[in-house]
Design a protein around this motif. Structure first.
Motif, PDB file in Angstrom:
ATOM      1  N   PRO A 377       0.828  -1.212   0.000  1.00  0.00           N
ATOM      2  CA  PRO A 377       0.000   0.000   0.000  1.00  0.00           C
ATOM      3  C   PRO A 377       0.864   1.263   0.000  1.00  0.00           C
ATOM      4  CG  PRO A 377      -0.767  -1.574   1.657  1.00  0.00           C
ATOM      5  CD  PRO A 377       0.557  -2.074   1.177  1.00  0.00           C
ATOM      6  N   LEU A 378       0.423   2.265  -0.730  1.00  0.00           N
ATOM      7  CA  LEU A 378       1.152   3.545  -0.767  1.00  0.00           C
ATOM      8  C   LEU A 378       0.657   4.418   0.378  1.00  0.00           C
ATOM      9  CD1 LEU A 378       1.260   4.153  -4.621  1.00  0.00           C
ATOM     10  CD2 LEU A 378       3.197   3.641  -3.118  1.00  0.00           C
ATOM     11  N   ASP A 379       1.123   4.100   1.575  1.00  0.00           N
ATOM     12  CA  ASP A 379       0.804   4.893   2.753  1.00  0.00           C
ATOM     13  C   ASP A 379       2.013   4.871   3.681  1.00  0.00           C
ATOM     14  OD1 ASP A 379       0.735   2.478   4.324  1.00  0.00           O
ATOM     15  OD2 ASP A 379      -1.363   2.177   3.775  1.00  0.00           O
ATOM     16  N   ARG A 380       1.948   5.674   4.745  1.00  0.00           N
ATOM     17  CA  ARG A 380       3.109   5.827   5.616  1.00  0.00           C
ATOM     18  C   ARG A 380       3.245   4.695   6.625  1.00  0.00           C
ATOM     19  NH1 ARG A 380       6.856   7.519   6.680  1.00  0.00           N
ATOM     20  NH2 ARG A 380       7.017   9.509   7.716  1.00  0.00           N
ATOM     21  N   GLN A 381       2.319   3.749   6.603  1.00  0.00           N
ATOM     22  CA  GLN A 381       2.511   2.540   7.389  1.00  0.00           C
ATOM     23  C   GLN A 381       3.406   1.533   6.661  1.00  0.00           C
ATOM     24  OE1 GLN A 381      -0.677   3.795   6.941  1.00  0.00           O
ATOM     25  NE2 GLN A 381      -0.847   4.697   8.978  1.00  0.00           N
ATOM     26  N   HIS A 382       3.576   1.743   5.351  1.00  0.00           N
ATOM     27  CA  HIS A 382       4.354   0.808   4.544  1.00  0.00           C
ATOM     28  C   HIS A 382       5.512   1.488   3.805  1.00  0.00           C
ATOM     29  CE1 HIS A 382       0.402  -1.084   5.111  1.00  0.00           C
ATOM     30  NE2 HIS A 382       1.068  -2.227   5.080  1.00  0.00           N
ATOM     31  N   ILE A 383       5.390   2.778   3.522  1.00  0.00           N
ATOM     32  CA  ILE A 383       6.495   3.556   2.963  1.00  0.00           C
ATOM     33  C   ILE A 383       7.119   4.282   4.158  1.00  0.00           C
ATOM     34  CG2 ILE A 383       7.229   5.178   1.188  1.00  0.00           C
ATOM     35  CD1 ILE A 383       5.692   2.683   0.147  1.00  0.00           C
ATOM     36  N   LEU A 384       8.141   3.683   4.718  1.00  0.00           N
ATOM     37  CA  LEU A 384       8.731   4.153   5.964  1.00  0.00           C
ATOM     38  C   LEU A 384       9.993   4.955   5.708  1.00  0.00           C
ATOM     39  CD1 LEU A 384       8.609   0.810   8.019  1.00  0.00           C
ATOM     40  CD2 LEU A 384       6.906   2.647   8.039  1.00  0.00           C
ATOM     41  N   GLY A 385      10.260   5.935   6.569  1.00  0.00           N
ATOM     42  CA  GLY A 385      11.599   6.481   6.660  1.00  0.00           C
ATOM     43  C   GLY A 385      12.431   5.558   7.525  1.00  0.00           C
ATOM     44  N   HIS A 386      13.749   5.619   7.368  1.00  0.00           N
ATOM     45  CA  HIS A 386      14.612   4.861   8.280  1.00  0.00           C
ATOM     46  C   HIS A 386      14.326   5.278   9.725  1.00  0.00           C
ATOM     47  CE1 HIS A 386      19.006   3.251   8.956  1.00  0.00           C
ATOM     48  NE2 HIS A 386      18.101   2.548   9.607  1.00  0.00           N
ATOM     49  N   ASP A 387      13.943   6.540   9.898  1.00  0.00           N
ATOM     50  CA  ASP A 387      13.635   7.041  11.237  1.00  0.00           C
ATOM     51  C   ASP A 387      12.306   6.531  11.779  1.00  0.00           C
ATOM     52  OD1 ASP A 387      12.234   8.505   9.331  1.00  0.00           O
ATOM     53  OD2 ASP A 387      12.604  10.449  10.241  1.00  0.00           O
ATOM     54  N   ASN A 388      11.569   5.769  10.997  1.00  0.00           N
ATOM     55  CA  ASN A 388      10.308   5.168  11.468  1.00  0.00           C
ATOM     56  C   ASN A 388      10.457   3.688  11.811  1.00  0.00           C
ATOM     57  OD1 ASN A 388       8.899   6.949   8.731  1.00  0.00           O
ATOM     58  ND2 ASN A 388       9.028   7.692  10.830  1.00  0.00           N
ATOM     59  N   VAL A 389      11.637   3.128  11.549  1.00  0.00           N
ATOM     60  CA  VAL A 389      11.877   1.706  11.834  1.00  0.00           C
ATOM     61  C   VAL A 389      12.185   1.559  13.320  1.00  0.00           C
ATOM     62  CG1 VAL A 389      13.370  -0.264  11.364  1.00  0.00           C
ATOM     63  CG2 VAL A 389      12.725   1.286   9.503  1.00  0.00           C
ATOM     64  N   PRO A 390      11.504   0.658  14.042  1.00  0.00           N
ATOM     65  CA  PRO A 390      11.714   0.555  15.485  1.00  0.00           C
ATOM     66  C   PRO A 390      12.991  -0.192  15.841  1.00  0.00           C
ATOM     67  CG  PRO A 390      10.129  -1.096  14.788  1.00  0.00           C
ATOM     68  CD  PRO A 390      10.452  -0.265  13.570  1.00  0.00           C
ATOM     69  N   GLY A 391      13.519   0.086  17.038  1.00  0.00           N
ATOM     70  CA  GLY A 391      14.572  -0.741  17.579  1.00  0.00           C
ATOM     71  C   GLY A 391      14.048  -2.142  17.828  1.00  0.00           C
ATOM     72  N   THR A 392      14.910  -3.129  17.723  1.00  0.00           N
ATOM     73  CA  THR A 392      14.475  -4.508  17.875  1.00  0.00           C
ATOM     74  C   THR A 392      14.138  -4.836  19.330  1.00  0.00           C
ATOM     75  OG1 THR A 392      16.810  -5.111  18.026  1.00  0.00           O
ATOM     76  CG2 THR A 392      15.736  -5.344  15.885  1.00  0.00           C
ATOM     77  N   VAL A 393      14.973  -4.381  20.243  1.00  0.00           N
ATOM     78  CA  VAL A 393      14.789  -4.583  21.686  1.00  0.00           C
ATOM     79  C   VAL A 393      15.178  -3.277  22.374  1.00  0.00           C
ATOM     80  CG1 VAL A 393      15.167  -7.079  21.639  1.00  0.00           C
ATOM     81  CG2 VAL A 393      17.125  -5.547  21.904  1.00  0.00           C
ATOM     82  N   THR A 394      14.968  -3.221  23.681  1.00  0.00           N
ATOM     83  CA  THR A 394      15.209  -1.981  24.421  1.00  0.00           C
ATOM     84  C   THR A 394      16.621  -1.440  24.201  1.00  0.00           C
ATOM     85  OG1 THR A 394      13.596  -2.588  26.100  1.00  0.00           O
ATOM     86  CG2 THR A 394      15.262  -0.973  26.728  1.00  0.00           C
TER      87      THR A 394
END
Length: 639
Positions: A377-394
């Motif tokens: 889908p062409l939305d911001r839930q799927h077209i992410l910035g690198h700054d939107n990618v979560p850390g894997t663990v704390t």
């Protein structure tokens, strides 16, 4: 594994501040400046305007350079001057770009810094414009009228060098426009010229960053002489298994898959996507390096990898990995295994080192192609910035990267994607999508050049989030970034209290010109005045803890339950982040996904395995970054 723990730590960074003495055109004068320069040099005004639009959208940027050292509306390049202000990479921490704990990370390549005398001619056009026009270089950098004059002189010279007359018919200038791109291959020059003539045929009108209204009337009947590119004698792009739309120039510059011994290898993983696992995300990065450095890095087996690089000056694309393989680019293995990474030549902490329209356009075409290929889908839930990618663990939260940052124009990007961000609900909607007016919205950021000092004023697609409906209220806290409970800051790399264009959040409260949303487990307020809104009302799916649960854990990856792992594949811990999703709070749903882990810790890909569980997760917009919650913990509703 042969990884550099972060991206390059010392890469060139362009000067953030515009040069002293940069002029601002008087109201109504910019259109006239284009007309005068076109007439003086015998260039059709539509050609001059369209070339400028493709480079700068007619903006002057206060005399500040683009990411490739281009100045002014005509993007006259002087990278020798622009690259004089080197500074560290934007990441303060050390991130494992692979984001998988199944093997260790060690230090690898360092980024080379290019010598000024090695820069190609496309990065030194201002020098030639000065020689052709007789205008001093400093005036071409800072003076709008002079800059347009220099660009017209370059176009006229390109026409003469092709042995063609100074025709009044725009169609006769196709070859000169292709030469103006500075591209060294025929495909890129053709793509660039096609885009310029597309602007001529469709027309454009906009208000520039200096408040000027510039208009190029549509001329749909113009049919350019495309055969002129053949006479330029440019090389053909490197062949190979490129996977790109036909409307862009794309060449194959492969990243190495190389074994070092003792179980160590780089710089990506073999896979069989989408057969082995779905491709659900496209991740937008900036390179924090100039083009030549970017290519050297991705071809270094001890470095990391991504699928595509995009050049700022002309939108040229290089593909490095087959799409079936997994790049090490996002710092989260779950995201890496299910994404395509696009690196754009650029610098996060240099706000006026602007991206060209040419690069935005080819990037949007590439994303549309990838989205159609994989059903993304062409939305911001799927077209992410690198700054939107979560850390894997704390422990990895603080090291996650922050590019492309608050200066990437997501609103313009989604218009080019054919999915403009528009309201889909009335004034009392339960969901809002962030969308400030980019050029007019200029929140103060700090730390671009000197820690604590304000960055140069610049348009931004991000809003700040406060603890109360007041600009004087503290910014909300991010306990993952600051476990000690300190407030977030205005730092350009601080994502703790930031929401970006296209991101959607559930409304918690409205009060006058302020709107509160649920964000990182708390109520967060942003300024959203009715006359100049910074968000649009929307509809969507939201979730909340299921009845009887006071809170539910939040995860940075959607890994399967322990019982799903076959013998020989180590169980990956399902470790929650330090945040909690509390009863009564609601978060916008991006996707439902099964728990999944791609086991690929060794060079021999014959043992690589995809582990899928029975437990599903929902992806949510939780803070500035996305996150995951278990489907069994929540209930979903449409609002």
């Amino acid at each position: 594994m042969g990884l550099l723990a972060s991206a390059a730590l010392l890469l060139p960074l362009l000067s953030a501040a515009p040069p002293a003495g940069a002029d601002v055109p008087e109201a109504g004068s910019l259109q006239a400046q284009f007309a005068r320069a076109a007439a003086r040099h015998g260039v059709p005004e539509s050609v001059l305007l369209a070339v400028s639009y493709l480079q700068s959208r007619w903006d002057g940027h206060g005399g500040a350079p683009s990411v490739t050292g281009g100045y002014g509306p005509m993007h006259l390049t002087d990278a020798v001057t622009a690259l004089a202000g080197a500074a560290p990479h934007h990441s303060d921490g050390e991130e494992d770009p692979r984001g998988d704990s199944s093997r260790a990370v060690r230090s690898g390549a360092e980024a080379p810094v290019p010598a000024a005398d090695s820069l190609p001619p496309r990065l030194r056009t201002l020098e030639r414009a000065s020689a052709l026009s007789g205008i001093p270089a400093e005036e071409l950098r800072t003076g709008t009228a002079a800059n347009i004059e220099g660009g017209a002189a370059l176009l006229a010279a390109a026409q003469r060098e092709a042995g063609l007359p100074a025709s009044t018919d725009p169609a006769d200038w196709y070859g000169a426009v292709a030469r103006y791109s500075g591209a060294d291959d025929s495909a890129t020059a053709t793509t660039y010229a096609n885009d310029v003539f597309d602007v001529i045929r469709t027309g454009e009108s906009r208000t520039t960053d200096s408040g000027q209204v510039v208009t190029l009337p549509a001329a749909p009947a113009v049919a350019p002489a495309t055969e002129q590119v053949a006479a330029l004698g440019l090389r053909r792009p490197a062949g190979g298994p490129v996977e790109c739309p036909r409307s862009v120039a794309c060449e194959w510059i492969p990243a190495p898959y190389e074994e070092f011994g003792d179980g160590d290898y780089g710089n990506h993983d073999k896979a069989d996507r989408p057969t082995s696992q779905s491709v659900d995300y496209i991740v937008i990065h900036d390179t924090e390096a100039v083009w030549d450095v970017t290519l050297k890095l991705v071809q270094d087996p001890t470095y990391v990898s991504w699928q595509y690089s995009l050049r700022s000056s002309d939108g040229h694309i290089a593909q490095h990995l087959p799409l079936k393989d997994v790049g090490w680019h996002a710092g989260n293995w779950f995201v890496n295994a299910k994404s395509v990474g696009l690196e754009h030549e650029g610098f996060l902490t240099s706000p006026d080192s602007w991206y060209t329209e040419a690069m935005y356009r080819t990037s949007a075409r590439l994303v549309r192609y990838l989205a159609a290929r994989y059903g993304i889908p062409l939305d911001r839930q799927h077209i992410l910035g690198h700054d939107n990618v979560p850390g894997t663990v704390t422990s990895t939260i603080r090291g996650m990267h922050t590019d492309p940052g608050p200066y990437w124009d997501w609103a313009h990007y989604f218009r080019l994607l054919g999915r403009p961000i528009t309201p889909s609900a009335g004034p009392d909607a339960s969901v809002v999508t962030i969308r400030p007016e980019y050029s007019a919205h200029q929140p103060v950021y700090t730390g671009c050049a000197v820690a604590g000092e304000a960055c140069a004023p610049h348009g931004s697609g991000a809003v700040r989030l406060h603890t109360a409906p007041s600009a004087d209220a503290p910014l909300v806290k991010d306990i993952g970034l600051r476990p000690g409970g300190q407030d977030s800051t205005t730092g350009v790399n601080d994502t703790g209290a930031r929401a970006s264009t296209g991101q959607s959040y559930a409304v918690a409260e409205r009060r006058g010109d302020w709107t509160a949303v649920w964000y990182l487990g708390q109520k967060a307020w942003f300024h959203n005045p009715g006359k100049h809104p910074t968000a649009v009302n929307a509809r969507g799916l939201v979730l909340t803890p299921r009845e009887g649960l006071a809170s539910v854990p939040v995860y940075g990856r959607a890994y399967p339950e322990a019982s799903a792992y076959p013998a020989g594949v180590p169980v990956q811990a399902v470790s929650p982040l330090p945040y909690r999703l509390l009863a009564g709070q609601r978060y916008v749903v991006g996707d439902r996904t099964p728990g999944e882990y791609y086991f690929a810790p060794v060079f021999d890909s014959s043992g690589h395995t995809v582990v899928r569980g029975q437990e599903d997760y929902y992806q949510i917009q939780f803070g500035h970054r996305v996150a995951f919650v278990k489907a069994a913990d929540v209930r979903v509703s449409r609002v």
